[in-house]
Design a protein around this motif. Structure first.
Motif, mmCIF file in Angstrom:
data_model
loop_
_atom_site.group_PDB
_atom_site.id
_atom_site.type_symbol
_atom_site.label_atom_id
_atom_site.label_comp_id
_atom_site.label_asym_id
_atom_site.label_seq_id
_atom_site.Cartn_x
_atom_site.Cartn_y
_atom_site.Cartn_z
ATOM 1 N N ASP A 1 85.008 33.871 73.001
ATOM 2 C CA ASP A 1 85.935 33.805 71.866
ATOM 3 C C ASP A 1 86.404 32.380 71.605
ATOM 4 O OD1 ASP A 1 85.667 36.490 71.625
ATOM 5 O OD2 ASP A 1 87.694 37.014 72.239
ATOM 6 N N ALA A 2 86.749 31.672 72.669
ATOM 7 C CA ALA A 2 87.230 30.297 72.505
ATOM 8 C C ALA A 2 86.121 29.388 71.965
ATOM 9 C CB ALA A 2 87.749 29.763 73.829
ATOM 10 N N ASN A 3 84.881 29.627 72.399
ATOM 11 C CA ASN A 3 83.740 28.876 71.841
ATOM 12 C C ASN A 3 83.637 29.091 70.334
ATOM 13 O OD1 ASN A 3 82.804 27.687 74.210
ATOM 14 N ND2 ASN A 3 81.465 29.384 74.710
ATOM 15 N N LEU A 4 83.744 30.348 69.909
ATOM 16 C CA LEU A 4 83.616 30.666 68.483
ATOM 17 C C LEU A 4 84.720 30.000 67.662
ATOM 18 C CD1 LEU A 4 82.662 34.458 68.645
ATOM 19 C CD2 LEU A 4 81.171 32.559 68.009
ATOM 20 N N ARG A 5 85.939 29.988 68.205
ATOM 21 C CA ARG A 5 87.033 29.330 67.485
ATOM 22 C C ARG A 5 86.805 27.827 67.382
ATOM 23 N NH1 ARG A 5 90.090 32.963 70.392
ATOM 24 N NH2 ARG A 5 90.531 31.418 72.006
ATOM 25 N N MET A 6 86.336 27.224 68.477
ATOM 26 C CA MET A 6 86.102 25.781 68.433
ATOM 27 C C MET A 6 84.929 25.446 67.519
ATOM 28 S SD MET A 6 85.793 23.012 71.507
ATOM 29 C CE MET A 6 85.693 21.262 71.084
ATOM 30 N N ILE A 7 83.926 26.304 67.470
ATOM 31 C CA ILE A 7 82.799 26.106 66.549
ATOM 32 C C ILE A 7 83.303 26.084 65.108
ATOM 33 C CG2 ILE A 7 80.752 27.256 65.598
ATOM 34 C CD1 ILE A 7 80.219 28.166 68.563
ATOM 35 N N THR B 1 86.303 25.296 64.176
ATOM 36 C CA THR B 1 87.062 24.051 64.037
ATOM 37 C C THR B 1 86.134 22.862 63.811
ATOM 38 O OG1 THR B 1 88.818 24.905 65.474
ATOM 39 C CG2 THR B 1 88.720 22.523 65.173
ATOM 40 N N LEU B 2 85.039 22.799 64.563
ATOM 41 C CA LEU B 2 84.088 21.688 64.420
ATOM 42 C C LEU B 2 83.387 21.727 63.068
ATOM 43 C CD1 LEU B 2 82.511 21.629 67.998
ATOM 44 C CD2 LEU B 2 84.213 20.060 67.047
ATOM 45 N N ASP B 3 83.116 22.927 62.550
ATOM 46 C CA ASP B 3 82.483 23.032 61.237
ATOM 47 C C ASP B 3 83.409 22.515 60.144
ATOM 48 O OD1 ASP B 3 80.230 24.054 62.390
ATOM 49 O OD2 ASP B 3 80.588 26.129 61.803
ATOM 50 N N VAL B 4 84.683 22.867 60.233
ATOM 51 C CA VAL B 4 85.642 22.370 59.250
ATOM 52 C C VAL B 4 85.773 20.852 59.373
ATOM 53 C CG1 VAL B 4 88.070 22.404 58.551
ATOM 54 C CG2 VAL B 4 86.929 24.539 59.155
ATOM 55 N N PRO C 1 93.824 30.274 61.060
ATOM 56 C CA PRO C 1 93.605 28.823 61.041
ATOM 57 C C PRO C 1 94.614 27.992 61.823
ATOM 58 C CG PRO C 1 94.635 29.527 58.991
ATOM 59 C CD PRO C 1 94.363 30.774 59.776
ATOM 60 N N LEU C 2 95.719 28.573 62.297
ATOM 61 C CA LEU C 2 96.774 27.762 62.896
ATOM 62 C C LEU C 2 96.269 26.957 64.091
ATOM 63 C CD1 LEU C 2 99.686 26.849 63.057
ATOM 64 C CD2 LEU C 2 100.218 28.926 64.365
ATOM 65 N N HIS C 3 95.589 27.610 65.010
ATOM 66 C CA HIS C 3 95.074 26.908 66.189
ATOM 67 C C HIS C 3 94.069 25.833 65.776
ATOM 68 C CE1 HIS C 3 94.048 26.646 70.529
ATOM 69 N NE2 HIS C 3 92.866 26.292 70.069
ATOM 70 N N SER C 4 93.246 26.159 64.800
ATOM 71 C CA SER C 4 92.249 25.197 64.322
ATOM 72 C C SER C 4 92.916 23.963 63.718
ATOM 73 C CB SER C 4 91.331 25.858 63.288
ATOM 74 O OG SER C 4 90.417 24.928 62.750
ATOM 75 N N ILE C 5 93.990 24.161 62.972
ATOM 76 C CA ILE C 5 94.694 23.036 62.350
ATOM 77 C C ILE C 5 95.297 22.133 63.430
ATOM 78 C CG2 ILE C 5 96.689 22.418 60.932
ATOM 79 C CD1 ILE C 5 96.109 24.961 59.283
ATOM 80 N N LEU D 1 97.620 35.041 84.722
ATOM 81 C CA LEU D 1 98.176 34.142 83.714
ATOM 82 C C LEU D 1 97.823 32.675 83.951
ATOM 83 C CD1 LEU D 1 101.690 35.421 82.607
ATOM 84 C CD2 LEU D 1 99.486 35.609 81.471
ATOM 85 N N THR D 2 97.682 32.251 85.204
ATOM 86 C CA THR D 2 97.297 30.864 85.463
ATOM 87 C C THR D 2 95.957 30.562 84.805
ATOM 88 O OG1 THR D 2 98.528 30.745 87.539
ATOM 89 C CG2 THR D 2 96.729 29.171 87.235
ATOM 90 N N ALA D 3 95.006 31.484 84.928
ATOM 91 C CA ALA D 3 93.701 31.289 84.289
ATOM 92 C C ALA D 3 93.838 31.263 82.777
ATOM 93 C CB ALA D 3 92.744 32.404 84.717
ATOM 94 N N TYR D 4 94.713 32.099 82.209
ATOM 95 C CA TYR D 4 94.902 32.102 80.762
ATOM 96 C C TYR D 4 95.579 30.819 80.285
ATOM 97 C CZ TYR D 4 93.205 36.764 79.735
ATOM 98 O OH TYR D 4 92.389 37.854 79.539
ATOM 99 N N PHE D 5 96.450 30.245 81.104
ATOM 100 C CA PHE D 5 97.048 28.955 80.739
ATOM 101 C C PHE D 5 95.974 27.892 80.520
ATOM 102 C CE2 PHE D 5 101.166 29.901 83.332
ATOM 103 C CZ PHE D 5 101.580 30.778 82.345
ATOM 104 N N LEU D 6 94.847 28.021 81.242
ATOM 105 C CA LEU D 6 93.802 26.990 81.253
ATOM 106 C C LEU D 6 92.511 27.471 80.599
ATOM 107 C CD1 LEU D 6 94.384 25.922 84.972
ATOM 108 C CD2 LEU D 6 95.126 24.673 82.936
ATOM 109 N N SER D 7 92.607 28.419 79.680
ATOM 110 C CA SER D 7 91.409 29.063 79.144
ATOM 111 C C SER D 7 91.099 28.712 77.698
ATOM 112 C CB SER D 7 91.582 30.588 79.225
ATOM 113 O OG SER D 7 92.616 31.011 78.340
ATOM 114 N N ALA D 8 92.030 28.069 76.987
ATOM 115 C CA ALA D 8 91.909 27.845 75.543
ATOM 116 C C ALA D 8 91.922 29.166 74.773
ATOM 117 C CB ALA D 8 90.645 27.056 75.196
ATOM 118 N N MET D 9 92.354 30.238 75.409
ATOM 119 C CA MET D 9 92.551 31.502 74.712
ATOM 120 C C MET D 9 93.900 31.451 73.987
ATOM 121 S SD MET D 9 89.877 33.463 75.335
ATOM 122 C CE MET D 9 90.248 35.217 75.425
ATOM 123 N N LEU D 10 94.165 32.469 73.169
ATOM 124 C CA LEU D 10 95.337 32.424 72.302
ATOM 125 C C LEU D 10 96.566 33.126 72.880
ATOM 126 C CD1 LEU D 10 93.600 33.078 68.863
ATOM 127 C CD2 LEU D 10 94.438 30.897 69.754
#
Length: 602
Positions: A51-57, A59-62, A86-90, A156-165
């Motif tokens: 999921d985080a890859n797809l969001r960053m993709i 972001t990179l396309d924009v 779009p908030l995270h992407s912005i 939660l420690t892993a989620y803090f460092l996951s780039a998840m939302l």
């Protein structure tokens, strides 16, 4: 003498507040700096999760659109975005100005929101206590206890460092909960708080905003229960006879969706059904708002209803209806089944903390206080349940009820964004119940807060040297070799060319382990290219005039279906392909095609 005692009390309270605040800041700094040091040793920091890859993709396309002068297309991608708000992407776009595109920056954003959540816990604890005339140190103490509970969750420690939302959701849900606390305290001054909180939550994840509407509407309406007969009479007057058809169909469909997990077949998950339902809902939405506007001069609604609708419900619904696919995506999320047998209420006690004792103690004291006061002082209890902190707690519990009974997608992470607000406002709600006895209320806060101390001292506790050895920190795994096949193949692709990608690893039929690398290919190709890189698929066709090459990614080079699919797509785009290179490893193949010279982008 009394004046001296008052000065001493204020001085002691100030010292307590200062000491607890220093302790909270020190604990937070030690935790988050420690998390980041652990993350720096993770071997796969150049990739994220699916999921985080797809969001960053996205972001990179924009970003690529902005850099190549396609500004309107980039903005349109943000406005369209049916799946990822779009908030995270912005936020990422702004940071990339200084850091360049980086998966580490994405992770830092998630960790920053975890820090902001802790800061918000402290601030909200203080503000609520000040409004209730409780000692400010009590709010800091409860916030500190909530931080301890968060830091001792297994995941939660892993989620803090996951780039998840999830951490972004924690912050904005806590913000939204406080906004509704202000709505019930002083609705006139809460408008912009409600708007900022609800939009921030919705633009973090669309379902977060939709669940807020479903869970919040009954609580907001019942707060002004004396006006409910007027609302029922208004609706009956506006919708009668044939005008009841569309509302009736919409209500029946919503009920059908609520019980979808018990129904056979996939019709409810079909695009036809979703688009027809979308059309009916939009018609009802426009008609209802027109009726409200037409009757505005003769109908007066309670201020909490007006603020809740105009500054929360209306913006979320308008943004949802801007794109049919955004609406249908939310329905698809609700219909998805995963871990359907899980109970969220049970999971809060059994799966959230390293051991359940402090969590059970937290809610047990709340329940005992409510029951005892409800029996012994019934009038005080009935008065307390209409107070802002208790209503906010009910709003949070309503979210869990919606997730518990109206969806079959019960991944544990779907309640993580609720937990900081749940723990803080459950304690504040209990203090509201005990409000008429300040000493008892303060004693309660001290007892539940001290109940979290054992978490710090156990074998898995933060004060123990084995804390991180009992925590999963590296979200993308602790072995670099896991993604080496993707790195090796993408490193062989010409970084100076612009490619259109046909990535067949995204297909459900793609074999394992190739399928699990689908998004890593898309991400790393964009990260390593100076040209334009876009995916081409049946759902989203790319404009081939921007490219001078095409990449076919599949499990085996000999797979004729993939080659034929790429050639057919090239033919429809008016391009003539010739194979320039082919790279392969076990279970993976990348074929590099070039356009004929006359077809190349000049």
């Amino acid at each position: 003498m009394e004046g001296v005692q008052a000065i001493l009390r204020h001085t002691l309270s100030g010292l307590m507040s200062g000491l607890l605040l220093i302790l909270a800041v020190a604990l937070g700094y030690a935790k988050f700096s420690g998390d980041w040091k652990q993350f720096e040793h993770c071997p796969n920091r150049d990739v994220l999760s699916w999921d985080a890859n797809l969001r960053m993709i996205q972001t990179l396309d924009v970003r690529s659109d902005f850099l190549h002068g396609n500004i309107l297309r980039g903005i349109a991608s943000w406005l369209e975005s049916p799946t990822w708000p779009p908030l995270h992407s912005i936020i990422a776009q702004l940071l990339f100005i200084f850091t360049g595109p980086s998966t580490v920056t994405e992770v830092a954003i998630g960790l920053a929101f975890a820090v902001l959540t802790c800061a918000a816990l402290l601030l909200i604890g203080v503000l609520v206590c000040r409004s209730a005339d409780w000692p400010l140190w009590v709010g800091i103490l409860l916030a500190l206890a909530c931080m301890v509970l968060m830091f001792h969750s297994p995941e939660l420690t892993a989620y803090f460092l996951s780039a998840m939302l999830e951490t972004q959701g924690m912050f904005f849900f806590l913000f939204t909960a406080f906004a509704f606390f202000k709505l019930w305290t002083a609705p006139g001054s809460a408008r912009w708080w409600v708007l900022a909180g609800s939009l921030g939550l919705f633009l973090t994840k669309y379902p977060y905003g939709h669940i807020l509407l479903v869970a919040g509407a009954p609580v907001v309406l019942l707060f002004e229960n004396r006006s409910l007969p007027d609302l029922v009479g208004y609706v009956r007057k506006q919708y009668s006879g044939r005008s009841l058809i569309i509302p009736g169909v919409v209500i029946a469909t919503v009920i059908l969706l609520a019980f979808a997990k018990f129904l056979p077949g996939q019709f409810l998950n079909s695009k036809t059904f979703k688009y027809v339902f979308y059309a009916l809902v939009v018609v009802l939405f426009v008609d209802f708002n027109w009726k409200l506007w037409s009757s505005r001069a003769t109908t007066v609604w309670p201020q909490t209803w007006r603020v809740g609708y105009l500054y929360c419900a209306l913006p979320i619904l308008l943004l949802t209806f801007l794109n049919p696919d955004r609406f249908s995506s939310t329905i698809g999320t609700q219909l998805h089944q995963q871990d359907a047998s899980r109970s969220y209420f049970l999971s809060i006690f059994t799966s959230f903390a390293d051991f359940s004792g402090p969590v059970i103690l937290w809610f047990a004291i709340l329940a005992v206080a409510a029951i005892v006061l409800g029996v012994v002082r019934r009038k005080e209890f009935l008065s307390a349940i209409r107070r802002p902190a208790f209503l906010t707690f009910v709003l949070i519990v309503s979210h869990i009820l919606v997730l518990e009974f109206l969806t079959a997608n019960k991944q544990l992470r779907h309640i993580y964004h609720l937990l900081p607000a749940l723990f803080l406002f459950s304690a504040l709600a209990c203090m509201e119940i005990l409000r008429n006895s300040k000493r008892v209320a303060v004693s309660f806060a001290c007892i539940v807060s001290l109940g979290t101390v054992p978490l710090l001292l156990t074998e898995k506790g933060f004060l123990n040297t084995g804390y991180y050895s009992n925590r999963y920190v590296c979200w993308t795994g602790s072995e670099r070799s896991l993604f080496d096949p993707v790195r090796n193949l993408t490193s062989q692709v010409d970084p100076n060319r612009s490619y259109v990608i046909l990535n067949r690893l995204h297909e459900d039929s793609a074999p394992i382990p190739a399928r699990q690398w689908a998004t890593e290919f898309d991400l790393l190709l964009r990260m390593r290219s100076s040209g334009v890189v876009r995916n081409d698929s049946r759902r989203r066709k790319a404009d081939w005039s921007e490219f001078n090459g095409a990449l076919l990614i599949q499990a085996e080079c000999s797979d004729a279906a993939g080659n034929q699919a790429l050639l057919s797509r090239a033919l429809s785009a008016g391009k003539d392909l010739h194979l320039a290179n082919s790279f392969s490893s076990p279970d993976l193949c990348v074929r590099d095609f070039r356009f004929s010279r006359s077809d190349e982008k000049q």
